[in-house]
Write a protein that holds these residues in place. Sequence first.
Motif, mmCIF file in Angstrom:
data_model
loop_
_atom_site.group_PDB
_atom_site.id
_atom_site.type_symbol
_atom_site.label_atom_id
_atom_site.label_comp_id
_atom_site.label_asym_id
_atom_site.label_seq_id
_atom_site.Cartn_x
_atom_site.Cartn_y
_atom_site.Cartn_z
ATOM 1 N N MET A 1 0.849 -1.183 0.000
ATOM 2 C CA MET A 1 0.000 0.000 0.000
ATOM 3 C C MET A 1 0.895 1.247 0.000
ATOM 4 N N ASN A 2 0.571 2.212 -0.822
ATOM 5 C CA ASN A 2 1.338 3.447 -0.930
ATOM 6 C C ASN A 2 0.744 4.494 -0.003
ATOM 7 N N GLU A 3 1.300 4.582 1.204
ATOM 8 C CA GLU A 3 0.771 5.496 2.205
ATOM 9 C C GLU A 3 1.513 6.825 2.140
ATOM 10 N N LYS A 4 0.759 7.920 2.151
ATOM 11 C CA LYS A 4 1.361 9.244 2.108
ATOM 12 C C LYS A 4 2.046 9.537 3.441
ATOM 13 N N LYS A 5 3.277 10.041 3.370
ATOM 14 C CA LYS A 5 4.047 10.345 4.567
ATOM 15 C C LYS A 5 3.465 11.571 5.264
ATOM 16 N N LYS A 6 3.358 11.471 6.586
ATOM 17 C CA LYS A 6 2.842 12.588 7.375
ATOM 18 C C LYS A 6 3.859 13.719 7.386
ATOM 19 N N PRO A 7 3.405 14.972 7.220
ATOM 20 C CA PRO A 7 4.335 16.097 7.357
ATOM 21 C C PRO A 7 4.863 16.159 8.797
ATOM 22 N N VAL A 8 6.152 16.413 8.924
ATOM 23 C CA VAL A 8 6.798 16.502 10.231
ATOM 24 C C VAL A 8 6.860 17.960 10.671
ATOM 25 N N ILE A 9 6.552 18.186 11.940
ATOM 26 C CA ILE A 9 6.638 19.522 12.530
ATOM 27 C C ILE A 9 7.406 19.418 13.841
ATOM 28 N N VAL A 10 8.374 20.304 14.025
ATOM 29 C CA VAL A 10 9.047 20.432 15.314
ATOM 30 C C VAL A 10 8.475 21.666 15.993
ATOM 31 N N VAL A 11 7.950 21.462 17.205
ATOM 32 C CA VAL A 11 7.367 22.541 18.001
ATOM 33 C C VAL A 11 8.310 22.833 19.162
ATOM 34 N N ALA A 12 8.700 24.085 19.310
ATOM 35 C CA ALA A 12 9.597 24.467 20.397
ATOM 36 C C ALA A 12 9.002 25.624 21.189
ATOM 37 N N ASP A 13 8.748 25.352 22.458
ATOM 38 C CA ASP A 13 8.213 26.364 23.381
ATOM 39 C C ASP A 13 8.628 25.939 24.783
ATOM 40 N N ASP A 14 9.057 26.886 25.594
ATOM 41 C CA ASP A 14 9.497 26.537 26.942
ATOM 42 C C ASP A 14 8.336 26.208 27.880
ATOM 43 N N ASP A 15 7.120 26.417 27.442
ATOM 44 C CA ASP A 15 5.937 26.022 28.218
ATOM 45 C C ASP A 15 5.528 24.633 27.738
ATOM 46 N N ARG A 16 5.835 23.625 28.543
ATOM 47 C CA ARG A 16 5.591 22.232 28.159
ATOM 48 C C ARG A 16 4.105 21.975 27.894
ATOM 49 N N ASP A 17 3.219 22.625 28.669
ATOM 50 C CA ASP A 17 1.782 22.435 28.449
ATOM 51 C C ASP A 17 1.362 22.905 27.068
ATOM 52 N N ILE A 18 1.887 24.045 26.634
ATOM 53 C CA ILE A 18 1.577 24.549 25.293
ATOM 54 C C ILE A 18 2.077 23.558 24.245
ATOM 55 N N CYS A 19 3.297 23.056 24.421
ATOM 56 C CA CYS A 19 3.840 22.069 23.473
ATOM 57 C C CYS A 19 2.942 20.844 23.377
ATOM 58 N N GLU A 20 2.504 20.334 24.515
ATOM 59 C CA GLU A 20 1.663 19.131 24.524
ATOM 60 C C GLU A 20 0.307 19.387 23.861
ATOM 61 N N LEU A 21 -0.274 20.563 24.124
ATOM 62 C CA LEU A 21 -1.555 20.899 23.498
ATOM 63 C C LEU A 21 -1.413 21.031 21.985
ATOM 64 N N ILE A 22 -0.350 21.696 21.545
ATOM 65 C CA ILE A 22 -0.107 21.845 20.104
ATOM 66 C C ILE A 22 0.128 20.472 19.480
ATOM 67 N N LYS A 23 0.933 19.641 20.144
ATOM 68 C CA LYS A 23 1.213 18.298 19.618
ATOM 69 C C LYS A 23 -0.075 17.494 19.465
ATOM 70 N N MET A 24 -0.919 17.546 20.489
ATOM 71 C CA MET A 24 -2.172 16.797 20.448
ATOM 72 C C MET A 24 -3.037 17.271 19.273
ATOM 73 N N GLN A 25 -3.148 18.575 19.099
ATOM 74 C CA GLN A 25 -3.972 19.132 18.021
ATOM 75 C C GLN A 25 -3.407 18.773 16.647
ATOM 76 N N LEU A 26 -2.104 18.923 16.475
ATOM 77 C CA LEU A 26 -1.495 18.656 15.170
ATOM 78 C C LEU A 26 -1.503 17.172 14.835
ATOM 79 N N THR A 27 -1.308 16.330 15.838
ATOM 80 C CA THR A 27 -1.360 14.886 15.613
ATOM 81 C C THR A 27 -2.742 14.468 15.128
ATOM 82 N N ARG A 28 -3.763 15.063 15.711
ATOM 83 C CA ARG A 28 -5.144 14.791 15.262
ATOM 84 C C ARG A 28 -5.357 15.137 13.797
#
Length: 129
Positions: A1-28
């Motif tokens: 099966m030819n699966e399209k590769k997910k775009p990769v994003i690196v998120v950098a913020d010193d507020d870990r909660d913001i990073c986790e929220l952004i990660k959760m949203q973008l992963t969805r």
Amino acid sequence: MNEKKKPVIVVADDDRDICELIKMQLTRHGFEVYIADNGETAIDLIVEHEPAIALLDIMMPKLSGLEVARLIRENPKLTTVSIMLISARSSGRIESDVDDIGISDYISKPFSPQELVQRINDVINNQPN
């Protein structure tokens, strides 16, 4: 099966909660996300994963988002990485830095998750193939 590769994003913020929220949203929304809580870790992840986008908070420990952006632009291996900045600072104060470095977009805190996803998609859709 030819699966399209997910775009990769690196998120950098010193507020870990913001990073986790952004990660959760973008992963969805189908992105592969790596997070960093300081500029040094961010540049390591960016070099390792060569993301479509580096989403950088301006004010971080060790290296600021602007310093990370400059290091990205100086690295010939990272020419395809688009840079987005996030910050609570007003956009007028960083416009000259944005123009000098070559930033794709800037988003002010607070922002809605939907706005962030839309702006990331806009940047990705405008990247050269």
